[in-house]
Design a protein around this motif. Structure first.
Motif, PDB file in Angstrom:
ATOM      1  N   SER A 117       0.708  -1.314  -0.153  1.00 52.61           N
ATOM      2  CA  SER A 117      -0.006   0.046  -0.125  1.00 52.61           C
ATOM      3  C   SER A 117       0.982   1.062  -0.059  1.00 52.61           C
ATOM      4  O   SER A 117       1.940   1.266   0.674  1.00 52.61           O
ATOM      5  N   GLY A 118       0.382   2.171  -0.698  1.00 53.76           N
ATOM      6  CA  GLY A 118       1.431   3.467  -0.936  1.00 53.76           C
ATOM      7  C   GLY A 118       2.482   3.583  -1.650  1.00 53.76           C
ATOM      8  O   GLY A 118       3.059   4.594  -1.775  1.00 53.76           O
ATOM      9  N   CYS A 119       2.709   2.497  -2.612  1.00 52.86           N
ATOM     10  CA  CYS A 119       3.901   2.635  -3.322  1.00 52.86           C
ATOM     11  C   CYS A 119       3.659   3.129  -4.722  1.00 52.86           C
ATOM     12  O   CYS A 119       4.453   3.391  -5.547  1.00 52.86           O
ATOM     13  N   GLY A 120       2.474   3.483  -5.067  1.00 52.59           N
ATOM     14  CA  GLY A 120       1.958   4.302  -6.442  1.00 52.59           C
ATOM     15  C   GLY A 120       1.327   3.449  -7.422  1.00 52.59           C
ATOM     16  O   GLY A 120       1.171   3.950  -8.303  1.00 52.59           O
ATOM     17  N   LYS A 121       0.835   2.463  -7.077  1.00 53.35           N
ATOM     18  CA  LYS A 121       0.164   1.498  -7.963  1.00 53.35           C
ATOM     19  C   LYS A 121      -1.126   2.354  -8.726  1.00 53.35           C
ATOM     20  O   LYS A 121      -1.175   2.228 -10.023  1.00 53.35           O
ATOM     21  N   ILE A 133       4.687 -10.077 -14.214  1.00 51.57           N
ATOM     22  CA  ILE A 133       4.437  -9.363 -12.938  1.00 51.57           C
ATOM     23  C   ILE A 133       5.738  -8.469 -13.002  1.00 51.57           C
ATOM     24  O   ILE A 133       6.845  -8.572 -13.106  1.00 51.57           O
ATOM     25  N   GLY A 134       5.137  -7.276 -12.471  1.00 48.82           N
ATOM     26  CA  GLY A 134       6.094  -6.091 -12.068  1.00 48.82           C
ATOM     27  C   GLY A 134       5.935  -5.766 -10.737  1.00 48.82           C
ATOM     28  O   GLY A 134       4.623  -5.529 -10.169  1.00 48.82           O
ATOM     29  N   VAL A 135       6.926  -5.486  -9.811  1.00 46.80           N
ATOM     30  CA  VAL A 135       6.958  -5.073  -8.487  1.00 46.80           C
ATOM     31  C   VAL A 135       7.056  -3.835  -8.372  1.00 46.80           C
ATOM     32  O   VAL A 135       8.171  -3.299  -8.545  1.00 46.80           O
ATOM     33  N   MET A 136       6.469  -2.986  -7.555  1.00 45.76           N
ATOM     34  CA  MET A 136       6.673  -1.519  -7.421  1.00 45.76           C
ATOM     35  C   MET A 136       7.295  -1.401  -5.694  1.00 45.76           C
ATOM     36  O   MET A 136       6.730  -2.012  -4.720  1.00 45.76           O
ATOM     37  N   GLU A 137       8.066  -0.374  -5.606  1.00 49.29           N
ATOM     38  CA  GLU A 137       8.380  -0.072  -4.285  1.00 49.29           C
ATOM     39  C   GLU A 137       8.751   1.370  -4.114  1.00 49.29           C
ATOM     40  O   GLU A 137       9.486   1.872  -4.956  1.00 49.29           O
TER      41      GLU A 137
END
Length: 546
Positions: A56-60, A236-240
């Motif tokens: 949550s809050g990573c920008g998705k 799959i892409g992973v955001m942080e």
């Protein structure tokens, strides 16, 4: 960024070095900026299902809003380029942008109830898309709306239904029908199955995949649920923190993650902790439900027809026990929780606290003493906290009703007991993350020093690491305070992770009860077997990267 993929053929969407900032308000005489995305790049190939995951809050959601030019007034794109089928989205004029939305890019938002107008029938809402963008006459638009509803598994006769007359899964199907009305090239799904039970989750995603096979559109699936991505995605892409930190074929991302953010998401999925002995609860019942029934008028307050929300429920919570109540949406779980919390009055039956039927006592006297001993944690912590008041105010009001002189006699002490900094007493709910808000809600419930906690879907709106943290907190509080906890959930993984005993509610009745591990491994009732078998099976990618 760590990547394990090859060049995606024929990208329908290309995001290049996208940076988005948010105005966070004035701070010591200047305007603070909060980063939404930071030089983010991704592509979605034609006919591909691309998953975008992150805490949550990573920008998705910022990415989804930027693609459709729906960022709020406090957001600003500071750099980058977004192209859909070769058109630069950020340079389109209003007329071109209007033609882009629905026709080339469509969005299915997180909450279908909030996405639909509550005072207009679903048929009118689908028809409005067709008359506005296709120029169809109302009769033709209505016929086409009926066809679209049929394509997502809803009878055309439901065109006259209002959103509140449909289940959560049906509402989500209506939104999908609207999104596909003009045959877009790209469908963006922003947390499409949050708060839906596992059976409906599977039905919704299978519906999307089936329509994709028939119509050939691409999908960008945004979610914090890696188990959902595992079942449906090609890549799959992973955001942080606003960046895409890892990306590649789904199988390699899930089996051999390389970035710490990906490993944290995978590690956060609830699972039974190894070598953890099951705590034995006391044989003494603390809360008992006997033949509890609740009927609602089927056609309004004056109707003689009734819907049986609860139909003779018998349930016992023992002292020191964590009991999970699982079931599909509409099975009566939340109605049962509201009755236990004395927020709803049953049609008949008994509610016993330590052998005393509180429903038979004088309401005013019984309610106050009962509510200090039985506290509820609600599904949406933001909605359950006053947005205009500070955390300290919310906890301070709850402390007035406390029953004992435990050490946590202040708001700061309560925050520390749930793993939060005492400095947050002056914060307001919108300044906290989802996990922090839920911990504040738990702290408020603890203020009265209760004996029983009723947790109604306390983790359904949280990502995997936050979900695991809340479940671990509930387990710790049980051990430290001797609490009895009724965990109401549709997430079998959470029940397996936390509960000693699980009861299955189906169509208003308890159909199966037993030790959690045994019930999950050997379900006997068809409703339980359906829940256990609901998660999507892994499928072969539709797009080849050879």
């Amino acid at each position: 960024m760590e990547t394990a993929d090859r060049e995606v053929p024929e990208p329908v969407l290309r995001v290049e070095d996208l940076s988005v900032d948010y105005d966070a308000g004035e701070h010591i005489g200047s305007v603070r900026r909060v980063i939404g995305t930071d030089r983010l790049s991704l592509t979605v190939g034609r006919g591909e299902v691309m998953g975008l995951a992150g805490p949550s809050g990573c920008g998705k959601t910022t990415v989804a809003a930027a693609i459709t030019r729906l960022l709020g007034p406090t957001a600003r794109v500071t750099a980058g380029r977004i192209t859909v089928d070769g058109s630069d989205v950020l340079t389109l004029d209003p007329g071109e942008l209007r033609r882009l939305r629905w026709r080339r890019v469509a969005v299915v938002p997180q909450s279908a109830m909030n996405a639909l107008n509550p005072v207009i029938t679903v048929g009118e809402q689908i028809s409005d898309v067709l008359t506005t963008h296709e120029g169809l006459r109302r009769r033709a638009a209505r016929e086409r709306a009926g066809e679209l509803l049929g394509s997502v598994g809803i009878p055309a006769g439901r065109l006259r239904a209002y959103p509140h007359q449909l289940s959560g899964g049906q509402r989500q199907r209506v939104v999908i029908a609207m999104a596909l009305a003009l045959g877009p090239a790209l469908l963006i799904l922003d947390e499409p199955t949050t708060a839906l039970d596992v059976v409906v989750q599977r039905e919704i995603m299978e519906l999307v995949l089936e329509r994709r096979e028939a119509l050939g559109f691409s999908v960008l699936l945004i979610t914090h649920d890696l188990s959902l991505l595992a079942g449906v995605c090609d890549r799959i892409g992973v955001m942080e923190a606003g960046r895409l930190v890892e990306e590649g074929p789904a199988a390699s991302i899930l089996s051999t993650p390389t970035h710490p953010a990906t490993r944290a998401l995978l590690a956060g999925l609830p699972a039974p902790p190894e070598a953890r002995p099951r705590q034995t609860a006391s044989a003494e019942p603390v809360l008992e439900l006997r033949d509890l029934r609740k009927d609602f008028p089927a056609g309004g307050p004056l109707s003689r027809r009734a819907v049986h929300a609860l139909d003779g429920v018998d349930l016992t919570l023992h002292r020191g026990e964590i009991l999970a109540l699982v079931g599909r949406s509409g099975s009566g779980k939340s109605t049962l929780a509201r009755i236990i919390a004395r927020l709803e009055t049953p049609t008949s039956g008994s509610l016993l606290l330590e052998g005393r039927d509180v429903l038979a006592e004088e309401p005013r006297r019984a309610s106050r003493g009962y509510r200090s001993r039985v506290q509820m944690i609600f599904q949406d912590p933001f909605a359950s906290l006053n947005p205009a008041r500070t955390v300290g105010h919310a906890l301070g009001r709850a402390l007035v009703f406390r029953r004992t002189d435990r050490a946590e006699t202040t708001a700061a002490g309560l925050l520390e007991s749930v793993g939060l900094s005492p400095d947050l007493v002056g914060a307001r709910p919108h300044e906290l993350s989802g996990g922090q808000r839920q911990r504040v809600a738990i702290a408020r419930a603890l203020a009265c020093d209760p004996e029983v906690l009723v947790a109604d879907e306390p983790t359904s709106m949280l990502d995997a690491p936050l979900r695991a943290g809340i479940l671990d907190l509930l387990r710790r509080l049980r051990q430290e305070r001797g609490l009895s906890i009724l965990l109401i959930t549709h997430d079998l993984a959470s029940a397996r992770h936390l509960a000693d005993t699980t009861a299955v509610l189906h169509a208003g009745r308890i159909v199966e009860t037993g030790p959690t591990s045994e019930l999950m491994e050997h379900p006997t009732h068809p409703g339980t077997r359906l829940l256990v078998s609901a998660p999507l099976a892994r499928r072969r990618p539709a797009v080849s990267y050879d």
